[in-house]
Write an enzyme that holds these catalytic residues in place. Structure first.
Site, mmCIF file in Angstrom:
data_model
loop_
_atom_site.group_PDB
_atom_site.id
_atom_site.type_symbol
_atom_site.label_atom_id
_atom_site.label_comp_id
_atom_site.label_asym_id
_atom_site.label_seq_id
_atom_site.Cartn_x
_atom_site.Cartn_y
_atom_site.Cartn_z
ATOM 1 N N HIS A 1 0.827 -1.212 0.000
ATOM 2 C CA HIS A 1 0.000 0.000 0.000
ATOM 3 C C HIS A 1 0.859 1.258 0.000
ATOM 4 O O HIS A 1 1.205 1.783 1.062
ATOM 5 C CB HIS A 1 -0.905 0.010 1.226
ATOM 6 C CG HIS A 1 -1.850 -1.145 1.275
ATOM 7 N ND1 HIS A 1 -1.464 -2.401 1.676
ATOM 8 C CD2 HIS A 1 -3.169 -1.240 0.956
ATOM 9 C CE1 HIS A 1 -2.508 -3.221 1.607
ATOM 10 N NE2 HIS A 1 -3.554 -2.538 1.172
ATOM 11 N N HIS B 1 -3.825 3.745 -3.647
ATOM 12 C CA HIS B 1 -3.996 3.270 -2.260
ATOM 13 C C HIS B 1 -3.289 1.938 -2.016
ATOM 14 O O HIS B 1 -2.513 1.809 -1.076
ATOM 15 C CB HIS B 1 -5.492 3.123 -1.931
ATOM 16 C CG HIS B 1 -5.757 2.203 -0.782
ATOM 17 N ND1 HIS B 1 -5.730 2.615 0.520
ATOM 18 C CD2 HIS B 1 -6.011 0.855 -0.742
ATOM 19 C CE1 HIS B 1 -5.955 1.574 1.317
ATOM 20 N NE2 HIS B 1 -6.137 0.498 0.568
ATOM 21 N N GLU C 1 -17.789 -2.273 24.517
ATOM 22 C CA GLU C 1 -17.130 -3.584 24.626
ATOM 23 C C GLU C 1 -15.921 -3.729 23.700
ATOM 24 O O GLU C 1 -14.870 -4.242 24.106
ATOM 25 C CB GLU C 1 -18.126 -4.723 24.337
ATOM 26 C CG GLU C 1 -19.116 -4.996 25.455
ATOM 27 C CD GLU C 1 -20.350 -4.107 25.393
ATOM 28 O OE1 GLU C 1 -20.416 -3.242 24.496
ATOM 29 O OE2 GLU C 1 -21.257 -4.272 26.233
ATOM 30 N N HIS D 1 -30.132 -11.903 25.070
ATOM 31 C CA HIS D 1 -29.109 -11.911 26.121
ATOM 32 C C HIS D 1 -28.648 -13.313 26.502
ATOM 33 O O HIS D 1 -27.909 -13.477 27.454
ATOM 34 C CB HIS D 1 -29.646 -11.198 27.367
ATOM 35 C CG HIS D 1 -29.628 -9.707 27.237
ATOM 36 N ND1 HIS D 1 -30.202 -9.059 26.171
ATOM 37 C CD2 HIS D 1 -29.091 -8.739 28.022
ATOM 38 C CE1 HIS D 1 -30.029 -7.748 26.312
ATOM 39 N NE2 HIS D 1 -29.351 -7.533 27.421
HETATM 40 C C1 LIG Z 1 -11.537 -3.425 9.645
HETATM 41 C C2 LIG Z 1 -10.952 -3.293 8.272
HETATM 42 N N1 LIG Z 1 -11.763 -3.190 7.210
HETATM 43 C C3 LIG Z 1 -11.243 -3.119 5.975
HETATM 44 C C4 LIG Z 1 -9.902 -3.157 5.767
HETATM 45 C C5 LIG Z 1 -9.336 -3.105 4.358
HETATM 46 N N2 LIG Z 1 -8.727 -1.800 4.105
HETATM 47 C C6 LIG Z 1 -7.426 -1.595 4.264
HETATM 48 S S1 LIG Z 1 -6.972 -0.026 4.000
HETATM 49 C C7 LIG Z 1 -8.548 0.426 3.635
HETATM 50 C C8 LIG Z 1 -8.882 1.854 3.282
HETATM 51 C C9 LIG Z 1 -8.423 2.741 4.361
HETATM 52 O O1 LIG Z 1 -8.519 4.066 4.000
HETATM 53 P P1 LIG Z 1 -7.538 5.126 4.654
HETATM 54 O O2 LIG Z 1 -7.467 4.919 6.093
HETATM 55 O O3 LIG Z 1 -7.960 6.458 4.173
HETATM 56 O O4 LIG Z 1 -6.143 4.709 4.086
HETATM 57 P P2 LIG Z 1 -5.461 5.239 2.744
HETATM 58 O O5 LIG Z 1 -6.430 5.007 1.631
HETATM 59 O O6 LIG Z 1 -5.184 6.657 2.968
HETATM 60 O O7 LIG Z 1 -4.254 4.375 2.622
HETATM 61 C C10 LIG Z 1 -9.401 -0.655 3.726
HETATM 62 C C11 LIG Z 1 -10.859 -0.603 3.467
HETATM 63 C C12 LIG Z 1 -9.086 -3.261 6.916
HETATM 64 N N3 LIG Z 1 -7.748 -3.323 6.839
HETATM 65 N N4 LIG Z 1 -9.631 -3.299 8.144
#
Ligand SMILES: Cc1ncc(C[n+]2csc(CCOP(=O)(O)OP(=O)(O)O)c2C)c(N)n1
Length: 658
Positions: free
Chosen positions: A28, A261, A410, A472
């Site tokens: 990334h 990304h 939680e 519950h």
């Molecule tokens: C809980 C979760 N859901 C989905 C993902 C997959 N995922 C990784 S990065 C990302 C996008 C994140 O966006 P941002 O924080 O703006 O990062 P950037 O695009 O700037 O690298 C997603 C959906 C993940 N790692 N964790």
């Protein structure tokens, strides 16, 4: 400040990120390139840590909540002098390398937390900041031995996740002023522009949550980032969020878009970024000498000096407070065995207690010996019995308190517990109703993956919850917990087993433990045993002569099985009753022991657990369990409706014997 070396250093970091990801053909680059100046400023001007001793206890903590930007963290760790070579960077995302796809605690030195599931890193950082306060407050002149900042970097994704708000709200309430969160606000996520799915006023949200909010308009402006960190450190009663406007994939032809990304730039675009935008025309993975020196002279020198100073301070402290210093060092090293009483108390024969109450008693007994035990519940302390009697609340102004009021949060509670354990110096527990273990699942998984000895107290563990009804009443939660690698589930059957379960949980060093506790009273069983519990399963009530069947039960169903055994005896059927509080502990035993407990073929065995039968096939061919949702009514009526009685068990046993 030397602008030239700053620019050259940031260009080097960005180029390393491009090279790591290009070589792996995976990773990334977006956030890594956008955030590089943020981490450069933090590491070279503020972060206090010693790469020669990455576990140094008083180091500042750093959590990369946006774990997908791992290439950036690895580049930083390499340049900062950690045991992470250029070859390791070249092995980014490869099997067995020290540079896995997302940062992994206890795998790569200098990585303070496993991260990647977005949002959890923020909660972990909150937990770290809480731990820092707690440890400091629990020693005389504690600021001499515990005094550091906790930093975290998140992106838009982390802040979209619900857990972030739970954690932010908690941190604001707790006035964790030594917590500093960087928000890389690049307005782009994986699928596209942030405005596809987000129109929140993030600053307002933090302000509403009692945070100190700072803003940097240009993510490439190192002086502005530096100034914001200096300001943030001055905050006396609020955590700080520094919102920094960055450009995703800075330097790439695709910068500012989601195309950068999560895909490598490739050779051509990589070269374009490096040469045309950063002015860095070198071979791949090249690091200029001046940049190496810059890191040594800043981060390296600062950390070394601070660590040396700390060692002197700790020595002087040990002379002045020898007993406290010894306690500090042993608890930091998780060396708690000598604090856990080895003698099991006497329990009153013929008594009956719910295992949640028994757990509360055990907690209080252990607390008297184990001075760093701290925890609480998600607003159900009075039901789950998580309070230390006469203890005070952990809160601003009373950081010495050991009762944490987590509020109804939680997920953040479980994730912040991970942060507390990552920080170290504490043994922790968190509690809620068993059915809400689902809310915490992703954090429990992280504890297991990170080898943290977290403790979960899950009470109200079956349809015997009664009136609150199926919403519950846990059914499938135990199957869920048992399915997570490196999680120990213990469902004790009475007060004696509950005490032993607590001791087992506290002795664990790298495995989380979930204690599954009843709401209703359970009789103290004559045959129950602490040693038996430690082995996961044992014969709690022997057959008279030769067992024709084995009843394998857990928790509240052990006494039911013992009752059925008596009734069966009257009908001339001889059965053995096995208490099996923990599959995982049992699986750790020798084959010989296992065969001595489960002595008949699987076809001669019935599992008895008032929960989903999912998974029990491994031990028994017949089951008495709950494979549907429960019902709302007084407990006795619910149990009658689902016929969870010894009479039914007797009937089933007779059919099998026939
Ligand atoms: C809980 C979760 N859901 C989905 C993902 C997959 N995922 C990784 S990065 C990302 C996008 C994140 O966006 P941002 O924080 O703006 O990062 P950037 O695009 O700037 O690298 C997603 C959906 C993940 N790692 N964790």
């Amino acid at each position: 400040m030397n602008k030239k070396i700053d620019e050259l250093s940031v260009a080097t970091i960005r180029s390393l990120c491009i090279d790591e990801i290009n070589k792996a053909n995976s990773g990334h680059p977006g956030m890594a390139l956008g955030s590089a100046p943020i981490l450069y400023t933090l590491f070279t001007r503020h972060l206090v840590a010693d790469p020669k001793d990455p576990e140094w206890f008083n180091r500042d903590r750093f959590v990369l909540s946006a774990g997908h930007a791992s290439a950036l963290l690895y580049a930083m760790l390499h340049l900062s002098g950690y045991e992470l070579s250029l070859d390791d960077l070249k092995q980014f995302r490869q099997l067995g390398s020290l540079t896995p796809g997302h940062p992994e605690y206890r795998w790569t030195k200098g990585v303070d937390a496993t991260s990647g599931p977005l949002g959890q890193g923020i909660a972990q950082a909150v937990g770290m900041a809480m731990a820092e306060e707690s440890v400091r407050a629990n020693y005389p002149e504690g600021e001499r031995i515990m005094n550091h900042y906790t930093y975290a970097l998140c992106g838009d994704g982390c802040l979209q996740e619900g857990i972030s708000q739970e954690a932010i709200s908690l941190a604001g309430h707790q006035k964790l002023n030594k917590l500093i969160l960087f928000y890389d606000a690049n307005q782009v996520t994986l699928d596209g522009a942030l405005d596809l799915s987000f129109s929140e006023q993030v600053k307002a949200r933090f302000i509403a949550s009692e945070w100190n909010v700072l803003e940097v308009n240009d993510g490439n402006d190192i002086e502005a980032i530096d100034k914001a960190i200096i300001e943030a450190k001055k905050s006396k009663d609020k955590p700080s969020m520094i919102l920094i406007h960055t450009v995703i994939g800075y330097g790439s032809a695709k910068q500012g878009t989601s195309k950068v990304h999560g895909s490598p730039l490739g050779a051509e675009d990589g070269k374009h970024a490096k040469v045309e935008v950063y002015g860095f025309d070198h071979d791949d993975f090249f690091i200029p000498e001046e940049v190496k020196e810059q890191f040594q002279n800043t981060f390296g020198a600062r950390g070394q000096k601070a660590h040396e100073q700390y060692n002197k301070e700790l020595k002087a402290y040990s002379e002045k407070h020898p007993v406290d210093a010894e306690r500090f060092l042993s608890l930091v090293n998780l060396d708690v065995d000598s604090y856990i009483p080895s003698v099991v108390p006497e329990f009153v024969a013929g008594s009956a207690t719910s295992t949640r109450v028994a757990s509360g008693k055990a907690l209080n007994a252990f607390m008297l010996k184990l001075p760093n035990l701290i925890g609480g519940s998600a607003d159900v302390a009075g039901s789950v019995m998580t309070k230390i009697d006469g203890g005070i609340n952990f809160e601003p102004g009373h950081r010495e308190g050991h009762n944490i009021n987590w509020g109804i949060r939680e997920f953040a509670m479980a994730s912040a517990q991970n942060g507390m354990l990552l920080h170290g110096g504490l043994r922790t527990y968190v509690g809620c109703f068993a059915v809400f273990a689902d809310y915490m699942k992703a954090a429990i998984r992280m504890a297991a993956l990170s080898h943290l000895p977290a403790i979960y107290l899950f009470s109200h563990d079956s349809i015997a919850v009664g009136e609150d009804g199926p919403t519950h009443q846990p059914i499938e939660q135990l199957a869920m917990l048992r399915s997570i690698p490196n999680v120990r589930v213990i469902r004790p059957c009475d007060e004696r087993e509950t005490y032993a379960a607590w001791a087992e949980a506290l002795r664990s060093k790298k495995t989380p433990t979930a204690l599954i506790l009843s709401r209703q009273n359970l009789p103290l069983l004559e045959g129950s045993s602490a040693e038996g519990l430690a082995k996961g399963a044992y014969v709690v009530s022997k057959e008279a002569k030769k067992a024709q069947l084995e009843l394998v039960a857990t928790g509240s169903e052990v006494s039911l099985a013992v009752e059925a055994q008596k009734l069966l005896k009257e009908e001339g059927i001889d059965v053995r009753v096995i208490s099996m509080p923990s599959w995982e502990l049992f699986e750790e035993q020798s084959e010989e022991y296992k065969n001595s407990v489960l002595s008949l073929p699987r076809e001669k065995r019935i599992s008895v657990e008032m929960l989903s039968t999912f998974g029990w096939d491994r031990y028994a061919a017949y089951h008495m369990g709950m494979d549907c949702f429960g019902a709302s009514a007084p407990a006795k009526d619910v149990i009658a409706k689902f016929d969870f009685t010894s009479a039914r068990l007797v009937k089933l046993a007779k059919e099998i014997v026939k």
